[in-house]
Enzyme design. Structure first.
Site, PDB file in Angstrom:
ATOM      1  N   ARG A 100      49.177  76.720  75.739  1.00 50.02           N
ATOM      2  CA  ARG A 100      50.080  75.841  75.081  1.00 50.02           C
ATOM      3  C   ARG A 100      50.069  74.511  75.496  1.00 50.02           C
ATOM      4  O   ARG A 100      50.116  73.699  74.548  1.00 50.02           O
ATOM      5  CB  ARG A 100      51.597  76.958  75.228  1.00 50.02           C
ATOM      6  CG  ARG A 100      52.526  76.029  74.083  1.00 50.02           C
ATOM      7  CD  ARG A 100      52.231  76.534  72.914  1.00 50.02           C
ATOM      8  NE  ARG A 100      51.671  75.603  71.892  1.00 50.02           N
ATOM      9  CZ  ARG A 100      50.576  75.603  71.037  1.00 50.02           C
ATOM     10  NH1 ARG A 100      50.737  77.147  70.557  1.00 50.02           N
ATOM     11  NH2 ARG A 100      50.030  74.802  70.324  1.00 50.02           N
ATOM     12  N   LYS A 135      57.200  52.701  69.665  1.00 52.01           N
ATOM     13  CA  LYS A 135      58.142  53.918  69.217  1.00 52.01           C
ATOM     14  C   LYS A 135      57.081  55.222  69.395  1.00 52.01           C
ATOM     15  O   LYS A 135      56.766  55.805  68.614  1.00 52.01           O
ATOM     16  CB  LYS A 135      58.093  53.863  67.571  1.00 52.01           C
ATOM     17  CG  LYS A 135      59.180  52.662  67.124  1.00 52.01           C
ATOM     18  CD  LYS A 135      59.379  52.692  65.825  1.00 52.01           C
ATOM     19  CE  LYS A 135      60.110  51.350  65.479  1.00 52.01           C
ATOM     20  NZ  LYS A 135      60.285  51.237  63.879  1.00 52.01           N
ATOM     21  N   LYS A 167      63.733  39.511  69.044  1.00 51.69           N
ATOM     22  CA  LYS A 167      64.038  40.190  67.713  1.00 51.69           C
ATOM     23  C   LYS A 167      65.363  39.864  67.512  1.00 51.69           C
ATOM     24  O   LYS A 167      66.186  39.033  68.092  1.00 51.69           O
ATOM     25  CB  LYS A 167      63.818  41.610  67.831  1.00 51.69           C
ATOM     26  CG  LYS A 167      62.665  41.991  68.344  1.00 51.69           C
ATOM     27  CD  LYS A 167      62.428  43.622  68.262  1.00 51.69           C
ATOM     28  CE  LYS A 167      62.181  44.140  66.930  1.00 51.69           C
ATOM     29  NZ  LYS A 167      61.917  45.559  66.842  1.00 51.69           N
ATOM     30  N   GLU A 197      60.376  37.607  65.757  1.00 52.37           N
ATOM     31  CA  GLU A 197      60.687  38.042  64.465  1.00 52.37           C
ATOM     32  C   GLU A 197      61.432  37.381  63.652  1.00 52.37           C
ATOM     33  O   GLU A 197      62.564  36.924  64.021  1.00 52.37           O
ATOM     34  CB  GLU A 197      61.605  39.453  64.835  1.00 52.37           C
ATOM     35  CG  GLU A 197      61.756  40.220  63.675  1.00 52.37           C
ATOM     36  CD  GLU A 197      62.412  41.554  63.953  1.00 52.37           C
ATOM     37  OE1 GLU A 197      61.897  42.698  64.408  1.00 52.37           O
ATOM     38  OE2 GLU A 197      63.902  41.389  63.912  1.00 52.37           O
ATOM     39  N   ASP A 218      59.173  40.376  59.415  1.00 51.24           N
ATOM     40  CA  ASP A 218      60.076  41.653  59.621  1.00 51.24           C
ATOM     41  C   ASP A 218      60.539  42.043  58.098  1.00 51.24           C
ATOM     42  O   ASP A 218      61.228  41.271  57.507  1.00 51.24           O
ATOM     43  CB  ASP A 218      61.286  41.580  60.252  1.00 51.24           C
ATOM     44  CG  ASP A 218      62.166  42.875  60.385  1.00 51.24           C
ATOM     45  OD1 ASP A 218      61.460  43.841  60.456  1.00 51.24           O
ATOM     46  OD2 ASP A 218      63.261  42.472  60.514  1.00 51.24           O
TER      47      ASP A 218
END
Length: 281
Positions: A100, A135, A167, A197, A218
């Site tokens: 697994r 991410k 950002k 950004e 962005d």
């Protein structure tokens, strides 16, 4: 990231196995004779891009160093449905215990590589390069980003430590983009690039004048991205980001943008369908 350092990953892989095995595989103990041996193959049930073969080999060998593992393809290869990716021979109990965890890793990594390859193919013939983001599954970043490169994509920064990306939330502490860039310059060495950004052409002009090394557009539309590319005229690399899908990525690539970052490569790639085919020796 073209290779994975298995030595550095070993502690993580041991933890993954420990999560599944705990005090022991009671099913394998109850149903497999101690001396039973099997020949097992990881078989693709769909076309895919391979990634993570050395990783699952390490997983299997951590369970039982006496098991024989043979890769039947290579990472970044594109085996068709029904093709065996790897073969294991040895103790039935050991192989079933490792099943697994090794499948979870292989299915996810191949899924990321396969989705990345689809994006890469969609932009073929343009200058745009497909890149990933941060991410990723916590603790799996090295594996996720390696899988992206198997699919033909590029890695963005590995973490918060190897590149500055200013950002919107960072700009909340400064009166302007210019001030934010100036502050960043005071805190990092001259070899560290600063990316900013921006959300409009006005902010783009400000970042350009302030000396940003890379500019991230962005949530620009493809039409606005084309205007940004014309305005910058190659002075700094441009990255498009924000909701770009397989259906829209080509329209962004054709604007002349340098990079297209896609969070979905690692946060939404579906696991590919691979199963273990077991044959008692």
């Amino acid at each position: 990231m073209k290779t994975v350092d298995l030595l550095l990953l070993r502690e993580s892989l041991v933890a993954m196995l420990g999560e599944d095995i705990g005090t022991g595989d009671i099913t394998a103990r109850a149903n497999s004779p101690p001396d039973a041996r099997v020949d097992v193959r990881y078989v693709s049930k769909q076309p895919l891009v391979a990634a993570g073969l050395a990783v699952i080999q390490e997983v299997v060998l951590l369970v039982d160093p006496e098991v024989s593992f043979t890769a039947l393809t290579t990472d970044a290869a594109s085996p068709e449905k029904g093709i065996a990716l790897a073969e294991i021979r040895g103790s039935a109990r050991s192989i079933l215990t490792a099943e697994r965890t090794s499948l979870n890793l292989l299915q996810r990594m191949c899924g990321i590589a396969t989705l990345t390859r689809q994006y890469v193919e969609r932009v073929r013939g343009t200058r745009a390069r497909i890149i990933d983001t941060r991410k990723t599954v916590p603790g799996w970043r090295v594996l996720d980003k390696y899988a992206v490169t198997c699919g033909g994509g590029m890695n963005h920064r590995m973490g918060l430590f190897d590149g500055v990306l200013i950002k919107n939330n960072h700009l909340a502490f400064h009166s302007s983009i210019t001030k934010a860039i100036e502050e960043a310059r005071r805190h990092v060495g001259h070899l560290v690039k600063i990316e900013v950004e921006v959300r409009s052409l006005d902010e783009l002009n400000t970042a350009l004048a302030a000396g940003a090394d890379v500019i991230l557009l962005d949530n620009f539309t493809s039409e606005l991205t084309r205007k940004a590319v014309e305005l910058v005229a190659g002075r700094v690399p441009l990255e498009s980001s924000g909701g770009i899908t397989l259906d829209t990525v080509r329209s962004f690539a054709e604007t002349g943008v340098d990079y297209i970052s896609v969070g979905a490569l690692t946060h939404s790639a579906p696991a590919v369908d691979i199963h273990l085919r077991v044959t008692p020796e």
